[in-house]
Design a protein around this motif. Structure first.
Motif, PDB file in Angstrom:
ATOM      1  N   THR A  11      46.240  33.777  36.590  1.00 49.93           N
ATOM      2  CA  THR A  11      47.541  34.453  36.474  1.00 49.93           C
ATOM      3  C   THR A  11      47.596  35.036  35.049  1.00 49.93           C
ATOM      4  N   ALA A  12      46.741  34.370  34.082  1.00 52.30           N
ATOM      5  CA  ALA A  12      46.755  34.942  32.836  1.00 52.30           C
ATOM      6  C   ALA A  12      45.797  36.395  32.764  1.00 52.30           C
ATOM      7  N   GLY A  13      44.975  36.296  33.618  1.00 49.23           N
ATOM      8  CA  GLY A  13      44.191  37.573  33.752  1.00 49.23           C
ATOM      9  C   GLY A  13      45.288  38.635  34.368  1.00 49.23           C
ATOM     10  N   PHE A  14      46.008  37.982  35.111  1.00 42.87           N
ATOM     11  CA  PHE A  14      46.807  39.057  36.053  1.00 42.87           C
ATOM     12  C   PHE A  14      47.866  39.855  35.103  1.00 42.87           C
ATOM     13  N   ILE A  15      48.454  38.902  34.052  1.00 44.38           N
ATOM     14  CA  ILE A  15      49.323  39.245  33.466  1.00 44.38           C
ATOM     15  C   ILE A  15      48.749  40.370  32.198  1.00 44.38           C
ATOM     16  N   ALA A  16      47.528  39.902  31.767  1.00 40.99           N
ATOM     17  CA  ALA A  16      46.806  40.471  30.908  1.00 40.99           C
ATOM     18  C   ALA A  16      46.353  41.996  31.440  1.00 40.99           C
TER      19      ALA A  16
END
Lengths: 173, 305
Positions: B64-69
């Protein structure tokens, strides 16, 4: 004024079985966390620490058998040799049982030093098994994780004994 | 210390030492069965189906963090990447067009020679879930398994070359052993000279080793190694490694040759699993042992050739 950590003379309430099971689950999840690089090198084995803690505090709930089965799960999760973690955890549980009567008399940092010895012993056992099975020798960083585990021990103890500490209201006494 | 044992009217089961001995023996039996005979894959698959959802669940905070980034990636970075990709495409244009030409030509020639093309299998794109946590081996886990048709033994590549091989396939996850694992070997040939050999992994942080090459052989630093396809696992002609250093010691039977992998073995996130290559021609029959007189003749013939 309650101290930060339980004093040796303080009698803890028995831990509830679901609490023990829940912490073990969290320990397992902690070991599954996908980390890489330095984090992977220095990450302590949470499940081993929890097994050690509960073997010392609640020997009726945690013993060699449960530790062994937890080790099998770790073996599958890490794709290591079948029985490697199981052997290490069983030995850990036994040694915890052996010295649990005296370890709680020490302060948390003195306990950590003894925990370091136990964890290093288990890591060496795994190393021996793997090298006999033909694996290459890992670097010295292999022993970083057990040492970090020992450093985490005081914090883990404080967190885990919190729900078991008796509530003393100052109004009564 | 007079009475350390509990009074006998408390039933406590076998003593801790007895329990430890039992479980330690059991683990040693398991270790032996796993290393020597690989008997326990069934149990491993069973336990893995229980653990797999948990392992997937643990992935998602990072994902999720990667997606948001990536969602908030700056327009500038994206356009810069786009530009570099375009120029790369342009630069590769002549090679690709040339390759198409060569391919058709090659196909015609091969058809003329009635040689079957070796690799015609399907490829499955996979994503690396996490790298193995075992400090003694070099493995990654990818997010597809037997449900998607991945089988143990299949070759895994990235855009630059060979990454490794599928060693275990679970239902929705597979274990890929990397080139650099100590127990991993690839049959290769030198792209420049065509000399065949075997490339071995040597473990974490150490270079690959090309073995069984005599010191007098024509091998130079910078030579590219391609899969030879002789094993029937890796399709022929995939890029594997580049030779870094050649140490010739005439006192030794073989030269000591170190190589580095071309693929991003420990970096690539997107990988391709190559399905089984087209069936190899059947092995020639072993000559029947009924006629021992033929054996020496065969040996002689091989030496002569």
């Amino acid at each position: 004024m309650p101290s930060f950590a339980a004093r040796p003379e303080e009698i803890l309430k028995p831990a509830r079985p679901w609490f023990v099971a829940l912490t073990m689950l969290f320990g397992f999840i902690g070991n599954l966390l996908p980390v890489a690089g330095y984090a992977a090198t220095f990450k302590p084995d949470f499940l081993a620490l929890l097994i050690l803690y509960w073997c010392i505090q609640e020997p009726r709930m945690m013993g060699v058998g449960i530790a062994w089965f937890a080790g099998l799960f770790m073996d599958v999760a890490d794709a290591t040799l079948f029985g490697q973690h199981a052997l290490a955890y069983a030995v850990l549980a036994y040694s915890a049982d052996y010295f649990r009567r005296r370890v709680l008399r020490f302060t948390l940092w003195h306990q950590a030093a003894q925990v370091a010895v136990l964890l290093l012993f288990c890591a060496s056992l795994v190393l021996l098994v793997r090298v006999v099975a033909g694996a290459p020798l890992p670097g010295w960083t292999y022993f970083a994780s057990p040492l970090v585990g020992a450093l985490v021990w005081p914090l883990l103890s404080v967190l885990l004994q919190r729900p078991q500490r008796p509530v003393r209201s100052s109004a009564q006494r | 210390m007079l009475h350390t044992d509990p009074p006998p009217f408390f039933h406590r089961g076998p003593s801790p030492l007895a329990r430890l001995s039992f479980f330690a023996l059991l683990s040693i039996a398991l270790l032996f069965a796993d290393t020597r005979f690989r008997y326990l894959e069934g149990i491993r698959h069973g336990v893995n189906t229980v653990i797999a959802p948990l392992q997937r669940a643990v992935q998602w905070p990072g994902e999720t963090a990667g997606f948001i980034a990536s969602y908030f990636a700056s327009k500038h970075a994206l356009s810069a990447e786009n530009d570099s990709l375009k120029s790369l495409l342009l630069a590769q244009g002549p090679t690709v067009q040339g390759a198409i030409n060569v391919q058709t030509e090659n196909a015609k020639l091969k058809a003329l020679l009635a040689v079957h093309s070796r690799y015609a299998g399907a490829a499955i794109a996979v994503e690396v879930l996490f790298s193995g946590r075992d400090p003694f081996s070099q493995k990654v886990f990818v997010g597809k398994g037997t449900d998607d048709g991945i089988k143990p033994g299949e070759a895994v590549i990235d855009e630059l070359g060979v990454v490794g091989q599928v060693t275990r396939a679970f239902a929705s996850m597979s274990e890929v052993t990397l080139l650099t694992d100590k127990d991993h070997a690839v049959p290769v040939k030198n792209a420049r000279t065509g000399v065949r050999s075997v490339l071995y992994g040597t473990g974490t942080g150490r270079p690959l080793e090309l073995r069984f090459i005599p010191p007098s052989a024509d091998v130079q630093p910078g030579d590219q190694l391609l899969t030879s396809g002789l094993d029937g696992i890796y399709p022929a002609g995939l890029a594997v490694a580049r030779i870094d250093a050649v140490e010739r010691d005439t006192g030794q039977i073989f030269a000591h040759i170190t190589c580095s992998p071309l693929a991003g073995v420990d970096r690539s996130e997107q990988l391709l699993v190559l399905g089984e290559s087209a069936a190899l021609p059947a092995r020639p029959d072993e000559p029947s042992g009924a006629d021992p007189a033929r054996k020496p003749a065969r040996v002689k013939a091989r030496r002569g050739g």
